[in-house]
Design an enzyme around this catalytic site. Structure first.
Site, PDB file in Angstrom:
ATOM      1  CG  ASP A 140      -2.113   0.895   1.074  1.00 52.49           C
ATOM      2  OD1 ASP A 140      -2.339   1.410  -0.041  1.00 52.49           O
ATOM      3  OD2 ASP A 140      -2.829   1.108   2.069  1.00 52.49           O
ATOM      4  N   GLY A 141       0.334   2.324  -0.603  1.00 54.19           N
ATOM      5  CA  GLY A 141       0.995   3.629  -0.564  1.00 54.19           C
ATOM      6  C   GLY A 141       1.622   4.064  -1.881  1.00 54.19           C
ATOM      7  CG  ASN A 142       2.110   1.385  -5.180  1.00 54.46           C
ATOM      8  OD1 ASN A 142       3.028   1.220  -4.378  1.00 54.46           O
ATOM      9  ND2 ASN A 142       1.626   0.401  -5.931  1.00 54.46           N
ATOM     10  NE  ARG A 176      -1.396   6.696   1.113  1.00 51.49           N
ATOM     11  CZ  ARG A 176      -1.623   5.849   2.116  1.00 51.49           C
ATOM     12  NH1 ARG A 176      -1.485   6.250   3.358  1.00 51.49           N
ATOM     13  NH2 ARG A 176      -1.987   4.607   1.853  1.00 51.49           N
ATOM     14  NE  ARG A 221      -4.201   6.817  -7.207  1.00 54.69           N
ATOM     15  CZ  ARG A 221      -4.056   6.461  -5.928  1.00 54.69           C
ATOM     16  NH1 ARG A 221      -3.836   7.372  -5.013  1.00 54.69           N
ATOM     17  NH2 ARG A 221      -4.143   5.199  -5.579  1.00 54.69           N
ATOM     18  CB  THR A 241     -13.172  -7.937  -4.775  1.00 52.02           C
ATOM     19  OG1 THR A 241     -13.095  -7.861  -3.346  1.00 52.02           O
ATOM     20  CG2 THR A 241     -12.806  -9.342  -5.199  1.00 52.02           C
ATOM     21  CD  GLU A 242     -13.211  -5.146  -1.328  1.00 50.02           C
ATOM     22  OE1 GLU A 242     -12.023  -5.512  -1.480  1.00 50.02           O
ATOM     23  OE2 GLU A 242     -14.125  -5.939  -1.024  1.00 50.02           O
ATOM     24  CG  ASN A 243      -7.915  -2.097  -5.215  1.00 50.34           C
ATOM     25  OD1 ASN A 243      -7.029  -2.913  -4.974  1.00 50.34           O
ATOM     26  ND2 ASN A 243      -8.133  -1.075  -4.399  1.00 50.34           N
ATOM     27  NE  ARG A 251      -7.563   1.960  -5.574  1.00 50.70           N
ATOM     28  CZ  ARG A 251      -6.360   2.036  -5.057  1.00 50.70           C
ATOM     29  NH1 ARG A 251      -5.338   2.387  -5.813  1.00 50.70           N
ATOM     30  NH2 ARG A 251      -6.165   1.775  -3.785  1.00 50.70           N
ATOM     31  NE  ARG A 270      -2.914  -1.446   4.396  1.00 53.86           N
ATOM     32  CZ  ARG A 270      -4.168  -1.525   3.995  1.00 53.86           C
ATOM     33  NH1 ARG A 270      -4.963  -2.399   4.561  1.00 53.86           N
ATOM     34  NH2 ARG A 270      -4.630  -0.742   3.043  1.00 53.86           N
TER      35      ARG A 270
END
Ligand code: IPE
Ligand code: IPE
Ligand code: MG
Length: 251
Positions: free
Chosen positions: A22-24, A26, A35, A68-70, A73, A190
Site C-alpha cells: 500500500d501507498g503507491n 501517495r 498515481r 475486489t474493491e479496487n 477506482r 502492510r
C-alpha cells in the site's frame, strides 16, 4: 545484502510472508507525479522483494496486487494496473522462471481481461515445478468472496451427496480457498501506515504476526524488509498456549 543480515536468525525466519503493498499513490503524489508512477515504482520494489526472499531463504511470498474493491477506482487507473500486470508478466516471466520462482495467482481471475488471464495461465504452467520460491499474487482477490465461494463448493458437494454436513471441518473448508493446502502466512506486512486488513486473507492470517510500517510501498527496500523480519523474530508466538518459560512454572 545478498546474504541474510547478521542480526537475523536464519533458523527463525517466517516460512510464509504476506504483504499488503500500500501507498503507491501517495508516493507518487508526494513527488508531484501521477498515481500510476507510484504503481510502476511499486512493481520494482516487488521485483526486488521476490529476489530477496530467494536470497534469504524465505520460501513463500504472497502479495496483494488488486482487491475486489479496487474496481471502484477511476477506470483510467484500473486499466493502467491491468496493463501493468500484463506487461510485467510478459517482461519478467523468463527471468523469474530461470531463478526458480513458482508463480501462482489467487482471486477471481475469470473476471480479468482475457490477455492478462492468458499471461497468468502461461506463467502458472511454465513455473509450476520451480522450487526456489513460491510467489503468490492476489489479483481481483477478496477474502469474503473467497470464503463464500468455498462454502458454496462445499454446499454443492453436500447437495450431490458427496459429502455429509458433519464432514465439513476447518481442513475441508480450507481446501476450497484459493490458497488450498498452502500453510498460512507467519508474518503480514502492510506498508503506508494503514492498520487494517482490507479484506485480505482473513482466514489464513488467523495466527499471523501483524507488522505495520509507515514506509510507502515503493520505498520498502531490503533494509525495511530486514526490520520487519527483526520485529517478527522479537515476537512471542504463543498460539493460545503459555510461553515456554511460563509453561515450566507451577500454575
Ligand atoms: C496500493 O497503493 C496499490 C493498489 C491498491 C493497487 P495505493 O494505490 O492504494 O496507494 P495509496 O494508498 O493511494 O497511497
Ligand atoms: C489494499 O489497499 C489493496 C491492495 C494493496 C491491493 P487499498 O489501498 O485498496 O486499501 P484501503 O482502501 O486503503 O483499505
Ligand atoms: Mg491504498
Amino acid at each position: 545484502m545478498k546474504t541474510l543480515p547478521p542480526n537475523l536468525d536464519p533458523t527463525r525466519l517466517p516460512r510464509h510472508v504476506a504483504c499488503i503493498m500500500d501507498g503507491n499513490g501517495r508516493w507518487a503524489q508526494q513527488r508531484g507525479l501521477p498515481r500510476i508512477a507510484g504503481h510502476r515504482q511499486g512493481a520494482r520494489t516487488l521485483k526486488d522483494l521476490v529476489r530477496c526472499c530467494k536470497d534469504w531463504g524465505i520460501p513463500t511470498l504472497t502479495v496483494y496486487a488488486f482487491s475486489t474493491e479496487n474496481w471502484q477506482r477511476p477506470l483510467e487507473e484500473v486499466s493502467f494496473l491491468m496493463r501493468l500486470f500484463e506487461r510485467l508478466l510478459h517482461q519478467e516471466l523468463a527471468e523469474l522462471h530461470q531463478e526458480g520462482v513458482r508463480l501462482q495467482f489467487l482471486g477471481d481471475l475469470g473476471a480479468l481481461p482475457a490477455p492478462l488471464q492468458l499471461q497468468m495461465h502461461r506463467a502458472t504452467t511454465e513455473t509450476a515445478h520451480n522450487q526456489a520460491v513460491t510467489f503468490n499474487v492476489a489479483v481481483n482477490y477478496g477474502s469474503r468472496l473467497e470464503i463464500t465461494r468455498a462454502c458454496r463448493h462445499l454446499a454443492e458437494q453436500v447437495q450431490r451427496g458427496l459429502l455429509a454436513p458433519d464432514d465439513i471441518d476447518e481442513a475441508s473448508l480450507e481446501q476450497h480457498l484459493y490458497t488450498g493446502s498452502l500453510p498460512g502466512p507467519d508474518l503480514l506486512i502492510r506498508t503506508s501506515g494503514e492498520q487494517r486488513l482490507s479484506n485480505y486473507l482473513l482466514w489464513q492470517l488467523a495466527y499471523a504476526e501483524l507488522y505495520f510500517t509507515a514506509a510507502l510501498w515503493p520505498d520498502f527496500d531490503r533494509t525495511a524488509f530486514a526490520e520487519a523480519l527483526q520485529a517478527f523474530q522479537g515476537r512471542d508466538r504463543r498460539f493460545g498456549r503459555l510461553s515456554p518459560v511460563e509453561q515450566a512454572l507451577p500454575a
